[in-house]
Design a protein around this motif. Structure first.
Motif, PDB file in Angstrom:
ATOM      1  N   SER A  91       0.798  -1.236   0.000  1.00 20.41           N
ATOM      2  CA  SER A  91       0.000   0.000   0.000  1.00 20.41           C
ATOM      3  C   SER A  91       0.823   1.275   0.000  1.00 20.41           C
ATOM      4  O   SER A  91       0.522   2.213   0.740  1.00 20.41           O
ATOM      5  N   LYS A 141       0.972   3.755  -2.146  1.00 15.42           N
ATOM      6  CA  LYS A 141       0.181   4.922  -2.550  1.00 15.42           C
ATOM      7  C   LYS A 141      -0.759   5.347  -1.431  1.00 15.42           C
ATOM      8  O   LYS A 141      -0.862   6.547  -1.117  1.00 15.42           O
ATOM      9  N   GLN A 142      -1.419   4.387  -0.813  1.00  8.65           N
ATOM     10  CA  GLN A 142      -2.343   4.710   0.279  1.00  8.65           C
ATOM     11  C   GLN A 142      -1.599   5.294   1.482  1.00  8.65           C
ATOM     12  O   GLN A 142      -2.071   6.235   2.133  1.00  8.65           O
ATOM     13  N   GLN A 159      -0.665   8.883   0.724  1.00 11.47           N
ATOM     14  CA  GLN A 159      -1.834   9.748   0.896  1.00 11.47           C
ATOM     15  C   GLN A 159      -2.118   9.982   2.382  1.00 11.47           C
ATOM     16  O   GLN A 159      -2.487  11.093   2.784  1.00 11.47           O
ATOM     17  N   THR A 176       7.760  -1.307  -9.475  1.00 11.07           N
ATOM     18  CA  THR A 176       6.517  -1.962  -9.087  1.00 11.07           C
ATOM     19  C   THR A 176       6.246  -3.144 -10.008  1.00 11.07           C
ATOM     20  O   THR A 176       6.682  -3.150 -11.171  1.00 11.07           O
ATOM     21  N   MET A 194       5.783   5.606 -12.043  1.00  7.37           N
ATOM     22  CA  MET A 194       4.895   5.897 -10.917  1.00  7.37           C
ATOM     23  C   MET A 194       4.844   7.388 -10.593  1.00  7.37           C
ATOM     24  O   MET A 194       3.837   7.882 -10.077  1.00  7.37           O
ATOM     25  N   THR A 250       0.802   8.011  -9.448  1.00  3.83           N
ATOM     26  CA  THR A 250       0.821   7.091  -8.307  1.00  3.83           C
ATOM     27  C   THR A 250       1.569   7.690  -7.131  1.00  3.83           C
ATOM     28  O   THR A 250       1.121   7.610  -5.987  1.00  3.83           O
ATOM     29  N   MET A 251       2.743   8.288  -7.405  1.00  2.00           N
ATOM     30  CA  MET A 251       3.579   8.799  -6.327  1.00  2.00           C
ATOM     31  C   MET A 251       3.912  10.279  -6.512  1.00  2.00           C
ATOM     32  O   MET A 251       4.911  10.765  -5.997  1.00  2.00           O
ATOM     33  N   GLN A 281       2.658  12.825  -5.224  1.00  4.31           N
ATOM     34  CA  GLN A 281       2.476  13.671  -4.048  1.00  4.31           C
ATOM     35  C   GLN A 281       3.753  13.799  -3.213  1.00  4.31           C
ATOM     36  O   GLN A 281       3.757  14.489  -2.200  1.00  4.31           O
TER      37      GLN A 281
END
Length: 382
Positions: free
Chosen positions: A16, A18-19, A22, A57, A83, A88-89, A91
């Motif tokens: 997880s 990405k989660q 976030q 990934t 990504m 995906t990444m 942020q």
């Protein structure tokens, strides 16, 4: 928390990124992506930010990254950029790009161009001739550049006190992971190949203090169990990375236990502690890099003696394994060039081995499964 509950939580963490990214952003934290490998994550932690490992990934197809990458770049580097480009990444508040191999060196500039309007890209060049005073001085200067860039992102200075604390936190995490690897070998009935990989992979996505607390709890649960009697083949794994559950499940199907590893994504990352109690914690980080040994990507002035090959052969014997499984990353020149020397050391020691070519775009592992099945049969008869 029960053993299964801890394992399930760490497996979830490993799947997880990405989660988790976030979540960190929602909590107001800044997050720095760290590409492979040997970047001083302690500096990120000391800056009050979260370091997050970026190792490609297994779940994406290379598309947008092809605009920036040569086709012969390894998929780890290409998918790391993918990504960032596909959201995906993206942020992340910045990324650190080491230049430890011939792909990462030009790739670091590709990251800088591709991410120029999204995030700072921090370039890191390690010294290969790292043992003498000049090598240490160069390493300190490079780490100091990283430190200054991280301070710009965090908006606050990184103090020696904070860095000394980060070094202790990371050394504690390394010790817990080394202990887990040994416990996993003693409890192969519980820690399967896929679970072992997931537990170690989670370390790249969680703050080290959080991860270490979970791992120490898992280690305590494992220590309370009786040592299992494993009747199937035991192996050591080697390579840059092998974290694909679809491939690792073949070990379980064939009753193969992984009792140790020489994998960059796993044990190579926590073999060597940073010296504690140094007057200059930046120099301590440089000394750790100088002390790292037996790595295919690092210069060895005694390479003619095949020290690394002998180290891997000794690892197999000391761990009680019967053979070695080498995961050969496609388009990884250092590993391909080293293979004849590694093979010679294994052959001289009478250690069977199998070489499996992999990359992160592979979806069909039929041939690899067949090869592992045949290897398991060979080891069972030895």
């Amino acid at each position: 928390m029960s053993l299964d509950a801890i394992l399930n939580e760490l497996v979830k963490d490993s799947q997880s990124p990405k989660q988790l990214l976030q979540q960190y952003k929602a909590e107001g934290k800044k997050v720095i992506g760290v590409l492979p490998y040997y970047a001083p994550e302690e500096l990120v932690y000391a800056a009050g930010m979260v370091p997050m490992g970026i190792w490609g990934t297994n779940t994406k197809t290379i598309s947008r990254a092809r605009e920036y990458c040569a086709t012969f770049y390894c998929t780890i580097a290409q998918l790391a950029l993918e990504m960032l480009l596909d959201g995906t990444m993206d942020q992340l508040d910045g990324i650190i790009t080491p230049t430890i191999c011939d792909t990462l060196r030009p790739m670091s500039q590709n990251f800088r161009v591709a991410m120029s309007d999204k995030m700072p890209v921090i370039f890191l060049a390690h010294p290969q001739n790292r043992f003498d005073a000049n090598g240490l001085q160069f390493c300190v200067s490079q780490y100091t550049n990283v430190k200054k860039e991280l301070e710009k992102i965090s908006g606050a200075p990184i103090t020696d006190e904070a860095l000394e604390n980060a070094i202790k936190v990371y050394n504690k995490s390394r010790a817990a992971r080394r202990k887990f690897v040994k416990l996993a070998a003693d409890h192969a009935d519980v820690i399967t190949a896929t679970r072992r990989s997931a537990v170690l992979k989670a370390a790249w996505f969680l703050p080290k203090d959080v991860y270490t607390a979970k791992l120490e709890e898992l280690n305590a649960e494992l220590e309370a169990l009786p040592v299992c009697v494993w009747n199937g083949p035991k192996v050591v794994t080697s390579g840059i990375i092998c974290d694909n559950p679809n491939l690792l499940s073949a070990f379980e199907e064939n009753g193969i236990a992984i009792v140790a590893d020489d994998v960059a994504h796993e044990s190579r990352a926590f073999r060597t502690d940073v010296p504690e109690g140094e007057a200059d914690p930046m120099l301590a980080l440089a000394k750790q890099f100088a002390a790292i040994d037996y790595d295919v990507l690092l210069y060895d002035p005694q390479s003619a003696k095949n020290r690394r090959g002998e180290f891997v052969a000794r690892l197999v014997k000391d761990s009680g394994a019967q053979g070695l499984v080498l995961f050969m990353q496609q388009f990884c020149d250092p590993e391909e060039m080293e293979y004849p020397y590694l093979k010679k050391a294994l052959d001289d020691a009478g250690i069977p081995h199998i070489k499996i070519g992999i990359d992160q775009q592979m979806r069909d592992f039929g041939q690899a499964r067949t090869a592992l099945q045949a290897f398991a049969d060979v080891l069972s008869m030895s």
